[in-house]
Enzyme design. Structure first.
Site, PDB file in Angstrom:
ATOM      1  N   ARG A 252       0.807  -1.224   0.000  1.00  0.00           N
ATOM      2  CA  ARG A 252       0.000   0.000   0.000  1.00  0.00           C
ATOM      3  C   ARG A 252       0.838   1.270   0.000  1.00  0.00           C
ATOM      4  O   ARG A 252       0.396   2.320  -0.445  1.00  0.00           O
ATOM      5  CB  ARG A 252      -0.932  -0.013   1.214  1.00  0.00           C
ATOM      6  N   LYS A 253       2.043   1.205   0.556  1.00  0.00           N
ATOM      7  CA  LYS A 253       2.942   2.361   0.621  1.00  0.00           C
ATOM      8  C   LYS A 253       2.235   3.584   1.221  1.00  0.00           C
ATOM      9  O   LYS A 253       2.180   4.664   0.622  1.00  0.00           O
ATOM     10  CB  LYS A 253       3.522   2.700  -0.746  1.00  0.00           C
TER      11      LYS A 253
END
Length: 284
Positions: free
Chosen positions: A94-95
């Site tokens: 997802r960062k």
């Protein structure tokens, strides 16, 4: 004490208190695989089909569920079933990169409800320690683990130098939840201040940009071999995507199986070399 890079995955599993890190290391040892496959496709059917094909060969699947055009809640149910069927962990790439309150909502709520099904996720350290506080408020009670992006495999990445050092310092201050890094090398000793020691730390290093046939792509991705990543740089898990399922989204299952086994074998052989076991024992 033997350096972390010379210890077996099983030995390292016994030292981790975080459930996600322990489970991943145990899975690696049990399956004789340090291969993570990154499944970046836009159709649910392709996504699940590829994972079902590569499942026997991997310890971890890396997902980007926000690119799936026909996403629905059934996809997550089926993904979790495949995780059990093939004995692998799930990593939603997802960062996260926002303030603590926002990332806590993004992690727990919305369409994807990532914390409910992804054993591991990751975050950029740009916002500072508050991003870890926000994510851990959701993930830690669920036994989840977080990776920080200390380095990236793209040409011209800004995640270098003091940025990387600060990422490691943030991780050291939150070792109950931060289990490792997305990086191109081991982070041992990085960012240590005078009088500090890293003698008892063991962060997992997951490394993208791994390829056996190509050196890069048209969008700046750079590739290294499993041996370069695991032996020379001391990384723990190789991340491979298109090198396994190709540009046709895995239309040929036999070819995908062959590539998955090829990368699994090369990754495991490199690990065996790193810890000092002969190649003849690479699959034992």
């Amino acid at each position: 004490m033997v350096s972390v890079s010379k210890q077996t995955y099983a030995q390292r599993a016994t030292r981790h208190s975080n459930p996600a890190a322990k489970a991943l290391l145990e899975t690696i040892e049990r399956k004789r695989s340090n291969l993570c496959v990154s499944v970046d496709v836009t159709k649910k059917a392709d996504f699940l089909r590829i994972i079902d094909i590569v499942g026997p060969y991997i310890c971890l699947v890396k997902t980007h569920v926000d690119v799936i055009e026909d996403f629905d809640s059934d996809l997550i149910d089926e993904l979790r079933e495949l995780s059990v069927k093939h004995d692998f962990q799930i990593f939603e790439d997802r960062k996260f990169a926002d303030i603590g309150n926002t990332v806590a909502l993004q992690y727990s709520s919305g369409v994807y409800k990532i914390a409910g099904w992804s054993h591991i996720t990751n975050a950029h350290p740009v916002p500072g320690p508050s991003i870890i506080a926000g994510l851990s408020s959701v993930g830690l009670p669920l036994g989840r683990g977080l990776l920080l992006l200390a380095e990236m495999s793209t040409k011209g990445s800004l995640a270098t130098g003091s940025y990387t050092e600060e990422a490691v310092r943030m991780a050291r201050a939150n070792r109950d939840f931060v289990i490792g890094f997305i990086a191109q090398r081991r982070m041992d000793g990085v960012g240590l201040r005078p009088g500090e020691s890293d003698a008892d730390e063991d962060f997992l290093i997951l490394t993208p940009g791994v390829g056996l046939d190509a050196k890069g792509d048209s969008m700046g991705q750079q590739y290294r071999t499993p041996r370069q990543v695991v032996v020379e740089s001391g990384c723990d898990i190789i991340i491979v995507g298109r090198g396994i399922y190709g540009k046709d989204n895995g239309a040929d299952p036999e070819a995908v199986c062959a590539q998955a086994e090829r990368y699994r074998t090369e990754g495991w052989k490199a690990y065996q070399e790193r810890i000092g076991l002969s190649n003849s024992r690479a699959d034992t």
